[in-house]
Design a protein around this motif. Structure first.
Motif, short mmCIF file in Angstrom:
data_model
loop_
_atom_site.label_atom_id
_atom_site.label_comp_id
_atom_site.label_asym_id
_atom_site.label_seq_id
_atom_site.Cartn_x
_atom_site.Cartn_y
_atom_site.Cartn_z
N UNK A 156 0.83 -1.20 0.00
CA UNK A 156 0.00 0.00 0.00
C UNK A 156 0.86 1.25 0.00
N UNK A 157 1.93 1.25 0.77
CA UNK A 157 2.79 2.43 0.88
C UNK A 157 3.42 2.78 -0.46
N UNK A 158 3.75 1.75 -1.26
CA UNK A 158 4.46 2.00 -2.50
C UNK A 158 3.53 2.16 -3.70
N UNK A 159 2.27 1.82 -3.58
CA UNK A 159 1.40 1.90 -4.74
C UNK A 159 0.37 3.01 -4.65
N UNK A 197 0.92 15.30 -0.34
CA UNK A 197 1.33 14.51 0.82
C UNK A 197 1.52 13.03 0.50
N UNK A 198 1.25 12.64 -0.72
CA UNK A 198 1.31 11.22 -1.10
C UNK A 198 2.68 10.88 -1.67
N UNK A 199 3.47 10.11 -0.93
CA UNK A 199 4.83 9.75 -1.37
C UNK A 199 4.86 8.98 -2.68
N UNK A 200 4.02 7.95 -2.87
CA UNK A 200 4.03 7.25 -4.17
C UNK A 200 3.69 8.18 -5.33
N UNK A 201 2.82 9.16 -5.09
CA UNK A 201 2.47 10.13 -6.13
C UNK A 201 3.69 10.92 -6.57
N UNK A 202 4.42 11.44 -5.58
CA UNK A 202 5.59 12.27 -5.86
C UNK A 202 6.68 11.44 -6.54
#
Length: 204
Positions: free
Chosen positions: A16-19, A88-93
């Motif tokens: 979940x964190x990476x996708x 704020x979304x790391x996978x987005x960035x």
């Protein structure tokens, strides 16, 4: 048994964190869950979601420089990848450099990339601290495709009900949403395969 369960739980959380990221519960956003919404699991975030061909609407959004952008942005391209994200979304960035490469590599196929940032103007007004963060993200990732701040037409139309980011859909040259929606982040290679598949369906 407990160890197996813990390993499974850790694997799901990592995926979940990476996708993808779930949207926070914010009453000012048109992205809220209601009791009928389905909560996305880690598995769901990497599955395409069936979509019908529907008009994106006569929106009047603005880009990060304050220029007005309408659905005419789609008219010079056979297909445009529209990527929804938040600051704020790391996978987005992390996906932005991949999308940069997609835009460069697919330009000769008349394919464009457009980003829509969902959290900078949630209340109809720009939150300057979030705008500053967005500009830092653009600078750090060298994003050179158009990024839009959505208006009410977009929020009440194709963005309504979005509860996980990144989410991506496609728009044809006539301003119609076509093909499937894709949840979660992808690599350049994955996106190119998806785009070629969507182009093939578009040309049938």
């Amino acid at each position: 048994m407990k160890k197996l369960f813990l390993l499974l739980l850790i694997s799901i959380l990592t995926l979940t964190m990476f996708t993808g990221c779930s949207q926070p519960n914010n009453n000012n956003m048109n992205l809220n869950k209601n009791k009928n919404d389905t909560v996305l699991s880690a598995k769901d975030t990497i599955q395409p979601v069936a979509s019908s061909s529907t008009p994106i609407g006569d929106f009047k959004a603005q880009d990060v420089k304050g220029n007005q952008v309408t659905k005419d942005i789609f008219s010079n391209y056979d297909l445009t990848l529209v990527n929804l994200f938040t600051t704020w979304c790391s996978p987005c960035v992390k996906e932005i450099p991949e999308l940069n490469e997609v835009a460069k590599e697919m330009a000769n196929k008349k394919v464009n990339v457009v980003g829509i940032v969902l959290d900078v103007n949630e209340n109809g007004k720009i939150d300057q601290s979030k705008m500053d963060k967005l500009n830092k993200i653009i600078e750090a990732t060298k994003a050179d495709y158009t990024i839009l701040l959505p208006d009410e037409v977009l929020r009440s139309g194709p963005l309504k009900g979005v509860n996980s980011v990144p989410e991506t859909f496609f728009v044809d040259k006539n301003g119609n949403i076509v093909g499937e929606n894709y949840l979660g982040s992808h690599t350049k290679e994955e996106w190119i395969k998806i785009i070629n598949d969507e182009l093939a369906k578009l040309n049938k």
